[in-house]
Design a protein around this motif. Structure first.
Motif, PDB file in Angstrom:
ATOM      1  N   LEU A  37      42.643 -41.630 -32.769  1.00 54.18           N
ATOM      2  CA  LEU A  37      43.900 -42.338 -33.024  1.00 54.18           C
ATOM      3  C   LEU A  37      43.716 -43.828 -33.280  1.00 54.18           C
ATOM      4  O   LEU A  37      44.691 -44.547 -33.464  1.00 54.18           O
ATOM      5  CB  LEU A  37      44.841 -42.160 -31.820  1.00 54.18           C
ATOM      6  N   ILE A  38      42.489 -44.279 -33.321  1.00 55.04           N
ATOM      7  CA  ILE A  38      42.196 -45.711 -33.342  1.00 55.04           C
ATOM      8  C   ILE A  38      42.770 -46.424 -34.573  1.00 55.04           C
ATOM      9  O   ILE A  38      43.169 -47.577 -34.497  1.00 55.04           O
ATOM     10  CB  ILE A  38      40.674 -45.968 -33.198  1.00 55.04           C
ATOM     11  N   HIS A  39      42.883 -45.741 -35.708  1.00 57.52           N
ATOM     12  CA  HIS A  39      43.370 -46.380 -36.933  1.00 57.52           C
ATOM     13  C   HIS A  39      44.849 -46.134 -37.199  1.00 57.52           C
ATOM     14  O   HIS A  39      45.359 -46.538 -38.239  1.00 57.52           O
ATOM     15  CB  HIS A  39      42.559 -45.913 -38.140  1.00 57.52           C
ATOM     16  N   PHE A  57      38.439 -39.021 -25.649  1.00 58.36           N
ATOM     17  CA  PHE A  57      37.612 -40.181 -25.337  1.00 58.36           C
ATOM     18  C   PHE A  57      38.109 -41.332 -26.207  1.00 58.36           C
ATOM     19  O   PHE A  57      38.222 -41.182 -27.428  1.00 58.36           O
ATOM     20  CB  PHE A  57      36.130 -39.907 -25.650  1.00 58.36           C
ATOM     21  N   THR A  58      38.413 -42.455 -25.596  1.00 60.86           N
ATOM     22  CA  THR A  58      38.894 -43.595 -26.370  1.00 60.86           C
ATOM     23  C   THR A  58      38.577 -44.900 -25.663  1.00 60.86           C
ATOM     24  O   THR A  58      38.456 -44.946 -24.442  1.00 60.86           O
ATOM     25  CB  THR A  58      40.411 -43.490 -26.639  1.00 60.86           C
ATOM     26  N   LYS A  59      38.453 -45.926 -26.453  1.00 59.81           N
ATOM     27  CA  LYS A  59      38.322 -47.273 -25.910  1.00 59.81           C
ATOM     28  C   LYS A  59      39.585 -48.075 -26.199  1.00 59.81           C
ATOM     29  O   LYS A  59      39.653 -49.266 -25.923  1.00 59.81           O
ATOM     30  CB  LYS A  59      37.102 -47.973 -26.502  1.00 59.81           C
ATOM     31  N   ASP A  60      40.600 -47.401 -26.735  1.00 59.42           N
ATOM     32  CA  ASP A  60      41.850 -48.035 -27.117  1.00 59.42           C
ATOM     33  C   ASP A  60      42.718 -48.304 -25.889  1.00 59.42           C
ATOM     34  O   ASP A  60      43.081 -47.378 -25.158  1.00 59.42           O
ATOM     35  CB  ASP A  60      42.592 -47.147 -28.111  1.00 59.42           C
ATOM     36  N   GLU A  61      43.046 -49.553 -25.661  1.00 57.67           N
ATOM     37  CA  GLU A  61      43.850 -49.936 -24.503  1.00 57.67           C
ATOM     38  C   GLU A  61      45.275 -49.375 -24.589  1.00 57.67           C
ATOM     39  O   GLU A  61      45.883 -49.078 -23.566  1.00 57.67           O
ATOM     40  CB  GLU A  61      43.893 -51.455 -24.349  1.00 57.67           C
ATOM     41  N   LEU A  70      43.109 -39.108 -15.801  1.00 56.02           N
ATOM     42  CA  LEU A  70      42.556 -40.245 -16.506  1.00 56.02           C
ATOM     43  C   LEU A  70      41.292 -40.664 -15.760  1.00 56.02           C
ATOM     44  O   LEU A  70      41.339 -40.951 -14.563  1.00 56.02           O
ATOM     45  CB  LEU A  70      43.547 -41.413 -16.533  1.00 56.02           C
ATOM     46  N   ILE A  71      40.185 -40.671 -16.471  1.00 53.61           N
ATOM     47  CA  ILE A  71      38.909 -41.096 -15.882  1.00 53.61           C
ATOM     48  C   ILE A  71      38.398 -42.259 -16.695  1.00 53.61           C
ATOM     49  O   ILE A  71      38.192 -42.144 -17.910  1.00 53.61           O
ATOM     50  CB  ILE A  71      37.873 -39.945 -15.883  1.00 53.61           C
ATOM     51  N   GLU A  72      38.229 -43.381 -16.033  1.00 54.73           N
ATOM     52  CA  GLU A  72      37.696 -44.565 -16.705  1.00 54.73           C
ATOM     53  C   GLU A  72      36.196 -44.637 -16.492  1.00 54.73           C
ATOM     54  O   GLU A  72      35.728 -44.590 -15.349  1.00 54.73           O
ATOM     55  CB  GLU A  72      38.344 -45.837 -16.173  1.00 54.73           C
ATOM     56  N   LEU A  73      35.461 -44.740 -17.570  1.00 54.94           N
ATOM     57  CA  LEU A  73      34.010 -44.883 -17.493  1.00 54.94           C
ATOM     58  C   LEU A  73      33.675 -46.357 -17.692  1.00 54.94           C
ATOM     59  O   LEU A  73      34.093 -46.977 -18.651  1.00 54.94           O
ATOM     60  CB  LEU A  73      33.331 -44.057 -18.589  1.00 54.94           C
ATOM     61  N   ARG A  74      32.956 -46.904 -16.781  1.00 50.31           N
ATOM     62  CA  ARG A  74      32.572 -48.318 -16.872  1.00 50.31           C
ATOM     63  C   ARG A  74      31.052 -48.401 -16.980  1.00 50.31           C
ATOM     64  O   ARG A  74      30.345 -47.728 -16.250  1.00 50.31           O
ATOM     65  CB  ARG A  74      33.070 -49.070 -15.659  1.00 50.31           C
ATOM     66  N   LEU A  75      30.620 -49.256 -17.860  1.00 49.58           N
ATOM     67  CA  LEU A  75      29.177 -49.468 -18.031  1.00 49.58           C
ATOM     68  C   LEU A  75      28.734 -50.746 -17.396  1.00 49.58           C
ATOM     69  O   LEU A  75      29.394 -51.677 -17.246  1.00 49.58           O
ATOM     70  CB  LEU A  75      28.825 -49.480 -19.524  1.00 49.58           C
TER      71      LEU A  75
END
Length: 91
Positions: free
Chosen positions: A35-37, A62-66, A86-91
């Protein structure tokens, strides 16, 4: 536009998953930033649609879209936490 093309591809993938299901049980949808675009209106509509699909099939988004994250956080209480996470993956 890129957003329209991405939306058509996503809808085709959803349709193909329906066609591939011989037992009327949908295979899981694994989506990486589909859905990013899209503009906010289309993103909201597709997030609603994915939630409807999730009642019949597992959907992994999977998304990085806020925006998608905040939408999900806002809608989670109304969707039920037993079926949505909702699972947030942090690096």
């Amino acid at each position: 536009s890129t957003g329209t093309r991405d939306l058509v591809y996503l809808l085709l993938r959803i349709g193909i998953s329906d066609l591939l299901s011989q037992t009327h049980e949908r295979p899981p949808l694994i989506l990486d930033d589909p859905l990013i675009h899209l503009d906010r209106s289309r993103q909201t509509s597709m997030l609603d649609q994915l939630c409807k699909i999730s009642s019949e099939a597992q959907v992994l988004l999977f998304t990085k879209d806020e925006f998608a994250k905040s939408w999900f956080q806002e809608m989670l209480p109304t969707m039920g936490r037993d079926n949505h996470t909702l699972i947030e993956l942090r690096l």
